[in-house]
Design an enzyme around this catalytic site. Structure first.
Site, PDB file in Angstrom:
ATOM      1  N   ILE A  34     -36.211  -6.675  26.140  1.00  0.00           N
ATOM      2  CA  ILE A  34     -37.036  -7.293  27.167  1.00  0.00           C
ATOM      3  C   ILE A  34     -38.316  -7.908  26.577  1.00  0.00           C
ATOM      4  O   ILE A  34     -38.933  -8.789  27.188  1.00  0.00           O
ATOM      5  CB  ILE A  34     -37.376  -6.235  28.253  1.00  0.00           C
ATOM      6  CG1 ILE A  34     -37.703  -6.894  29.571  1.00  0.00           C
ATOM      7  CG2 ILE A  34     -38.504  -5.312  27.813  1.00  0.00           C
ATOM      8  CD1 ILE A  34     -37.747  -5.923  30.750  1.00  0.00           C
ATOM      9  N   HIS A 104     -31.104   4.280  19.905  1.00  0.00           N
ATOM     10  CA  HIS A 104     -30.771   2.861  20.008  1.00  0.00           C
ATOM     11  C   HIS A 104     -31.003   2.178  18.674  1.00  0.00           C
ATOM     12  O   HIS A 104     -31.901   2.536  17.920  1.00  0.00           O
ATOM     13  CB  HIS A 104     -31.580   2.175  21.108  1.00  0.00           C
ATOM     14  CG  HIS A 104     -33.057   2.373  20.990  1.00  0.00           C
ATOM     15  ND1 HIS A 104     -33.667   3.542  21.414  1.00  0.00           N
ATOM     16  CD2 HIS A 104     -34.040   1.584  20.504  1.00  0.00           C
ATOM     17  CE1 HIS A 104     -34.976   3.444  21.198  1.00  0.00           C
ATOM     18  NE2 HIS A 104     -35.224   2.271  20.625  1.00  0.00           N
ATOM     19  N   HIS A 106     -31.830  -1.421  16.873  1.00  0.00           N
ATOM     20  CA  HIS A 106     -32.350  -2.777  17.058  1.00  0.00           C
ATOM     21  C   HIS A 106     -31.628  -3.713  16.092  1.00  0.00           C
ATOM     22  O   HIS A 106     -31.497  -3.402  14.906  1.00  0.00           O
ATOM     23  CB  HIS A 106     -33.838  -2.856  16.703  1.00  0.00           C
ATOM     24  CG  HIS A 106     -34.756  -2.072  17.579  1.00  0.00           C
ATOM     25  ND1 HIS A 106     -35.555  -2.666  18.532  1.00  0.00           N
ATOM     26  CD2 HIS A 106     -35.032  -0.754  17.644  1.00  0.00           C
ATOM     27  CE1 HIS A 106     -36.288  -1.742  19.139  1.00  0.00           C
ATOM     28  NE2 HIS A 106     -35.994  -0.567  18.617  1.00  0.00           N
TER      29      HIS A 106
END
Ligand code: AMP
Length: 117
Positions: A34, A104, A106
């Site tokens: 985002i 997570h 990236h």
């Protein structure tokens, strides 16, 4: 750290929050960050609502954790950053700069990346 099932990525996985998805299967979801730090900035998350960070990994996680790297390579190719190169980043804990407590990966590319931190 105990897993918080209300973290933002868990809510994206459950479909409670929107995301700009670029890939999904039964094990993983990948969506655009985002607040992108590069022209291509994708977040890849395992659907497992248990693993807060790499600190939680055990030998039993090796198969899917390995597949996550293979998937990152595939998404990098599909996003057109393989030729130019890219960075894969896993932040762990406070000093690692982790802000969302769901493991997570990236994927950053599309510009020359320099340095760390
Ligand atoms: P980290 O600092 O490694 O925990 O990275 C968390 C990343 O999640 C940051 O790059 C944020 O910009 C990104 N992020 C936070 N909320 C969202 C969201 N709702 N959709 C997509 N990316 C998000």
């Amino acid at each position: 750290m105990a897993y918080d099932p209300d973290n933002v990525f868990a809510r994206i996985i459950r479909g409670e929050l929107p995301s700009d998805r670029v890939y999904e299967d039964e094990d993983f979801l990948a969506f655009r960050d985002i607040s992108p730090a590069a022209p291509v900035h994708i977040i890849i998350v395992p659907r497992r609502e248990r693993v807060t960070s790499t600190a939680d990994l055990t030998d039993a996680d090796a198969p899917w954790a390995g597949r996550m790297l293979v998937l990152a390579s595939r998404i990098a190719r599909e996003q057109g950053v393989e030729a130019g190169g890219y960075r894969l980043l896993l932040n762990c804990g406070a000093d690692g700069g982790q802000t969302v407590p769901h493991l997570h990966l990236h994927l950053l590319g599309g510009r020359a990346l320099r340095g760390f931190g």
